[in-house]
Design a protein around this motif. Structure first.
Motif: not given
Length: 357
Positions: A150-154, A173-177
């Motif tokens: 849930r905290n993966l960004s990259d 991957l709700i926080t993926l940027r």
């Protein structure tokens, strides 16, 4: 007596430092709070070293010969935050390999021989921010692979063997940027492939085999700022494909097979500031399409098949009036008709352009 006691304590500290560091590695300790950095880079290892310091927070195992990551590989280092396993020979990762590594923030598996990821294989990595899986042999992605992240960004997945992106594959991957899918073999994208990626800001699909993209594919990407579609086989780009990209600022569709663009194709992208359409098969464009793009700053149109007849008049008129930075104006040249071949578009007089029969 006091000196002897101090000497004994120093000796004890040094022996503890040596004792809790693998023989072939180099360990250094950072104080306040105490953390150990373990450097085992390019040390000829074929498995995870034992005797790791329990306060290790960085572990570098890059460029070794490790072939598998066994269960509980990081159990001895509960404070670990960064693990580098790039350029090993890893083929398999046990489903429980990362159990207990709840503080891990970066996992680098670039340049191995991984073909698939076990379902829920990363579910213990609750705080993981960066996952590098580039240059492996992964051919299939399933949503279960990313469960719990849930905290993966990259997420970096370039240079793999992907051919299809299935529905809901990235949904956990709700926080993926950042999502890099370049240099794969992707031919088909499900219309719901990007469902759930409301925070995504950068999507790279460069160097794949896309011929078409289904309508509304990118609609879930309401935060997307940069989309790269270079070096594919796209022959068309419809308004519905770009629907929902209200925050998009940069769009790159270079070196495809675009032959025609509808005048309203970019009407729903009000923040677009950089647009690259060079290296396609465009013969003409309606210059009025750019009038409704108030934020446009840079436009790349060179290396197309410009047909310099009366149909290109509106584009030429817009070019004369605009303050947008165009790809080197002298690089925009006619391909037809024969009498105008290789002539610069900027030198043309609209009043003298003939209409094709």
């Amino acid at each position: 007596m006091q000196y002897s006691l101090c000497l004994m304590l120093v000796t004890l500290w040094v022996s503890q430092t040596v004792e809790t560091c693998p023989d072939v590695c180099k360990c250094s300790r950072k104080s306040g709070p105490e953390k150990s950095e373990v450097n085992c880079h390019k040390r000829g290892l074929y498995s995870f070293p034992s005797n790791l310091p329990p306060d290790a927070w960085i572990l570098d195992l890059g460029e070794n010969g490790i072939v598998e990551v066994k269960a509980n590989a990081l159990r001895a280092v509960p404070k670990i935050e960064s693990v580098n396993l790039e350029r090993n020979s890893i083929k398999s990762i046990h489903p429980q390999a990362f159990a207990g590594a709840k503080q891990l923030m970066l996992l680098n598996l670039y340049g191995n021989q991984i073909t698939n990821i076990s379902p829920r294989g990363f579910q213990d990595l609750l705080n993981l921010r960066f996952l590098m899986l580039g240059q492996n042999q992964i051919s299939i992605l399933k949503a279960e692979m990313f469960a719990g992240m849930r905290n993966l960004s990259d997420l970096d997945l370039p240079l793999n063997a992907l051919t299809t992106l299935a529905s809901h594959v990235f949904k956990p991957l709700i926080t993926l940027r950042v999502l890099d899918l370049s240099l794969n073999r992707i031919q088909r994208i499900s219309p719901r492939a990007f469902t759930g990626l409301k925070q995504l800001m950068f999507l790279n699909l460069d160097n794949n085999s896309l011929k078409t993209i289904p309508p509304k594919t990118f609609k879930p990407l309401q935060s997307l700022e940069m989309l790269v579609l270079d070096n594919n086989l796209l022959s068309t780009l419809s308004t519905s494909v770009l629907d929902g990209l209200s925050n998009l600022q940069e769009l790159y569709v270079r070196n495809n097979e675009l032959g025609h663009l509808s005048p309203d194709v970019f009407r729903n992208i009000p923040k677009l500031s950089q647009l690259a359409l060079s290296g396609n098969r465009l013969k003409t464009l309606d210059g009025n399409m750019f009038i409704h793009m108030p934020e446009l700053k840079k436009l790349y149109l060179h290396d197309n098949q410009w047909q310099c007849d009366c149909n290109i008049s509106s584009l030429l008129q817009w070019m004369e009036q605009t303050k947008v930075t165009l790809s080197p104006r002298d690089a925009l040249r006619c391909v037809s008709p024969p009498e105008l071949r290789n002539k610069s578009l900027r030198s043309l007089q609209t009043s003298k352009l003939l209409c094709s029969a």
